[in-house]
Write a protein that holds these residues in place. Structure first.
Motif, PDB file in Angstrom:
ATOM      1  N   THR A   1     -11.285  -0.521   7.117  1.00 22.97           N
ATOM      2  CA  THR A   1      -9.892  -0.808   6.782  1.00 22.97           C
ATOM      3  C   THR A   1      -8.952  -0.014   7.663  1.00 22.97           C
ATOM      4  OG1 THR A   1     -10.420  -1.301   4.474  1.00 22.97           O
ATOM      5  CG2 THR A   1      -8.162  -0.609   4.930  1.00 22.97           C
TER       6      THR A   1
ATOM      7  N   MET B   1       0.809  -1.216   0.000  1.00 20.54           N
ATOM      8  CA  MET B   1       0.000   0.000   0.000  1.00 20.54           C
ATOM      9  C   MET B   1       0.850   1.277   0.000  1.00 20.54           C
ATOM     10  SD  MET B   1      -3.172  -0.755  -0.317  1.00 20.54           S
ATOM     11  CE  MET B   1      -2.574  -1.986  -1.472  1.00 20.54           C
TER      12      MET B   1
ATOM     13  N   LEU C   1      -4.903   1.024   7.751  1.00 20.90           N
ATOM     14  CA  LEU C   1      -3.641   1.018   7.005  1.00 20.90           C
ATOM     15  C   LEU C   1      -2.498   0.953   7.995  1.00 20.90           C
ATOM     16  CD1 LEU C   1      -4.355   3.667   4.263  1.00 20.90           C
ATOM     17  CD2 LEU C   1      -3.640   1.310   3.856  1.00 20.90           C
TER      18      LEU C   1
ATOM     19  N   ASP D   1     -11.640   2.646   1.525  1.00 20.99           N
ATOM     20  CA  ASP D   1     -12.151   3.642   2.456  1.00 20.99           C
ATOM     21  C   ASP D   1     -13.649   3.874   2.272  1.00 20.99           C
ATOM     22  OD1 ASP D   1     -10.973   5.100   4.495  1.00 20.99           O
ATOM     23  OD2 ASP D   1     -11.309   6.983   3.387  1.00 20.99           O
TER      24      ASP D   1
ATOM     25  N   ALA E   1      -2.825  -3.026   4.169  1.00 21.00           N
ATOM     26  CA  ALA E   1      -4.200  -2.637   4.492  1.00 21.00           C
ATOM     27  C   ALA E   1      -4.891  -3.868   5.064  1.00 21.00           C
ATOM     28  CB  ALA E   1      -4.927  -2.153   3.247  1.00 21.00           C
TER      29      ALA E   1
ATOM     30  N   ASN F   1      -3.582   4.437  -4.974  1.00 19.25           N
ATOM     31  CA  ASN F   1      -4.403   5.457  -4.301  1.00 19.25           C
ATOM     32  C   ASN F   1      -5.892   5.231  -4.553  1.00 19.25           C
ATOM     33  OD1 ASN F   1      -2.754   7.192  -2.749  1.00 19.25           O
ATOM     34  ND2 ASN F   1      -1.874   8.030  -4.629  1.00 19.25           N
TER      35      ASN F   1
ATOM     36  N   TYR G   1      -7.284   2.409  -5.088  1.00 21.54           N
ATOM     37  CA  TYR G   1      -7.675   1.228  -4.295  1.00 21.54           C
ATOM     38  C   TYR G   1      -7.860   1.610  -2.827  1.00 21.54           C
ATOM     39  CZ  TYR G   1      -7.480  -3.453  -2.211  1.00 21.54           C
ATOM     40  OH  TYR G   1      -7.757  -4.594  -1.498  1.00 21.54           O
ATOM     41  N   ARG G   2      -6.951   2.421  -2.317  1.00 24.15           N
ATOM     42  CA  ARG G   2      -7.082   2.860  -0.929  1.00 24.15           C
ATOM     43  C   ARG G   2      -8.377   3.641  -0.731  1.00 24.15           C
ATOM     44  NH1 ARG G   2      -1.068   4.397   1.304  1.00 24.15           N
ATOM     45  NH2 ARG G   2      -2.341   5.855   2.483  1.00 24.15           N
TER      46      ARG G   2
END
Ligand code: SAH
Ligand code: MG
Length: 196
Positions: free
Chosen positions: A178, A139, A180, A171, A188, A164, A166-167
């Motif tokens: 999630t 990540m 991190l 979220d 993650a 980004n 995917y993050r």
């Protein structure tokens, strides 16, 4: 049989992107704490994580998917010569389309092509056990996610964007939460919300 250290060494010499020590240890601790009995890994590489996971518990069953035939060949050799290898099912193919045992899986570890994480998540999250965890590696992408200015390479920049995205996707999920973690290359850890 190759030991975990030998597999790690092989990975470094052959530039296989095996899980970094810190992330590896963290993942193994997490499997132990969860008393994980069924582990799904997307992206086998040479089988180091899959075999270590199998070694944690005689009841552990591991399913691991690898699309690169050279990697899969090396992984198969490592699995066949390992005392816990019979607990590992290696599936050769693209994790976007291979058929696998339907689970449920206590822990799903996503560690393959970074641009495809969302596809993997959407495809495999339905196979997650009720109180299971999905762990996504890389990540931070060598810190480039925090510092995209450090690369001018367009392909790398595109991957940073995908990570980004995917993050942000994780979220925004209503049914999952999630965390991190700054371990290894960034993990993650995603779980189902219990209050929905
Ligand atoms: N999980 C391993 C490291 C995996 S490295 C460990 O902990 O040691 C990433 C691997 O994912 C590579 O071997 C690559 O060939 C594989 N991969 C990439 N895209 C894939 C896909 N769509 N399906 C299956 N495997 C994939
Ligand atoms: Mg990785």
């Amino acid at each position: 049989m190759k030991s975990t250290d030998e597999m790690t060494y092989f990975g470094i010499v052959h530039q296989v992107p095996i899980l970094q020590y810190e992330g590896f240890d963290y993942l193994m601790d997490l499997l132990r704490q969860k008393k994980c009995k069924s582990f799904l890994e997307i992206g086998t590489a040479i089988g180091r994580t899959a075999l270590q996971a199998a070694s944690l518990d005689p009841e552990m069953k591991v399913v691991t998917i690898e699309k690169n035939p050279d990697m899969a060949k090396e992984a198969r050799q490592n699995i066949e010569s390992h005392p816990n290898g019979n607990q590992v099912l290696l599936i050769e193919g693209d994790a976007r389309e291979t058929e696998i045992p339907s689970g449920p899986y206590d822990v799903i570890f996503i560690d393959a092509a970074k641009g495809q994480y969302r596809r993997f998540f959407e495809r495999y999250a339905p196979m997650l056990a009720e109180d299971g965890l999905i762990v996504s590696d890389n990540m931070n992408f060598h810190g480039l996610v925090q510092h995209p200015e450090r690369t001018k390479n367009r392909h790398t920049r595109a991957l940073i964007r995908r990570i980004n995205d995917y993050r942000a996707f994780l979220d925004g999920l209503e049914e999952y939460e999630t965390t991190l973690l700054d371990v290894g290359d960034g993990l993650a850890v995603t779980r189902r919300k219990t209050d929905v």
